[in-house]
Design an enzyme around this catalytic site. Sequence first.
Site, PDB file in Angstrom:
ATOM      1  CG  HIS A 147      49.951  84.909  74.255  1.00  7.82           C
ATOM      2  ND1 HIS A 147      51.164  84.993  74.892  1.00  7.82           N
ATOM      3  CD2 HIS A 147      49.122  84.262  75.111  1.00  7.82           C
ATOM      4  CE1 HIS A 147      51.087  84.419  76.081  1.00  7.82           C
ATOM      5  NE2 HIS A 147      49.848  83.965  76.240  1.00  7.82           N
ATOM      6  CG  ASP A 190      47.611  82.869  80.144  1.00  8.13           C
ATOM      7  OD1 ASP A 190      48.040  81.809  80.596  1.00  8.13           O
ATOM      8  OD2 ASP A 190      48.133  83.447  79.158  1.00  8.13           O
ATOM      9  CG  HIS A 191      46.016  79.877  77.329  1.00  7.05           C
ATOM     10  ND1 HIS A 191      46.033  80.098  75.970  1.00  7.05           N
ATOM     11  CD2 HIS A 191      47.100  80.535  77.820  1.00  7.05           C
ATOM     12  CE1 HIS A 191      47.073  80.854  75.654  1.00  7.05           C
ATOM     13  NE2 HIS A 191      47.737  81.120  76.765  1.00  7.05           N
ATOM     14  CG  ASP A 225      51.091  80.710  75.476  1.00  2.38           C
ATOM     15  OD1 ASP A 225      50.290  81.143  74.626  1.00  2.38           O
ATOM     16  OD2 ASP A 225      51.089  81.055  76.664  1.00  2.38           O
ATOM     17  CG  HIS A 275      49.047  76.149  77.105  1.00  2.44           C
ATOM     18  ND1 HIS A 275      48.599  77.013  76.126  1.00  2.44           N
ATOM     19  CD2 HIS A 275      49.679  76.926  78.019  1.00  2.44           C
ATOM     20  CE1 HIS A 275      48.962  78.246  76.426  1.00  2.44           C
ATOM     21  NE2 HIS A 275      49.605  78.224  77.586  1.00  2.44           N
TER      22      HIS A 275
END
Length: 310
Positions: A267, A65-66, A209, A61
Amino acid sequence: MELTFLGTGAGVPSTKRNVSSTALRLDSGEVWLFDCGEATQHQILSSTITLSRLTKIFITHLHGDHIFGLPGLLGSRSFQGGESELKIYGPKGLAHFIDTAVKISGTHLRYPLQIVEIEDGFQVQEQGFTIKVALLEHGIDSFAYRIEEADKTGALNVEKLKSLGVQPGPIYQKLKNGDSITLDNGKVVHAGGVVGPQIKGRHLVYCGDSRFNEKTIDFALNADLLIHEATFSAQMASLAYEYYHSTTEEAARIAKTANVKKLLLNHISSRYQETDMVDLIREARAVFANTDIVEDQMTVHIPITKPSSK
């Protein structure tokens, strides 16, 4: 195959956990990357992974942070002489993000870059693997990837072949292909008599997530390995739901119901210190025993399931 976890934290980096990124090294030596948070390329420098072997990136996504490490990594791959094609899979909007970052920064990529924007139910074949995609439940579109390795032909019984007078050579490949052969003495050797049981391909599921989502159970069914977020402890289930995340216990429930072989929790919120890991893993293992919490630079081997003997 083996996984190297380059970033196992949630939201923001900490001194112990960088933000999200995981590298899958195939038996061929090729590397596939899942997510690319800020400083992923720095994490790679501390691992045995090299950008020259990187051929595919899978983005779950578009939260920062990705993906915030992606422009730098693409540029470094070019600076280091990379010329082979790189293919990136990810949600709608990924192509615009990459195109904007590359153009505004004046980054010149020396290699072909292919961007494939995915949606729920997307499926593609890649070099002996089937890649499947499922939409999860998050604040923005977030996906899980299921990587299914094709089954392989069983091993040849070389000793039996030699006893029959069949010497190594192209004839072995014919038997591996399932063909029968006729020896000089007229005896017919059938592949089924000298080729072992088929070797089942490995299946792994990497989730972005997500809140607890029963759809994930079907998607992860009977996988060898499930990598699932566990941003919060079991006691913080209400907060996890509010922020579209999962708890340790919820991830374990998915693993148990899906009958996976192993669960890796990823995570992890920076609110949890190393001393908290014992409690977090205890919560998950109370539901699903074969669970571990990953940490940065941890490498996990994914073994082949040996077929039972005839």
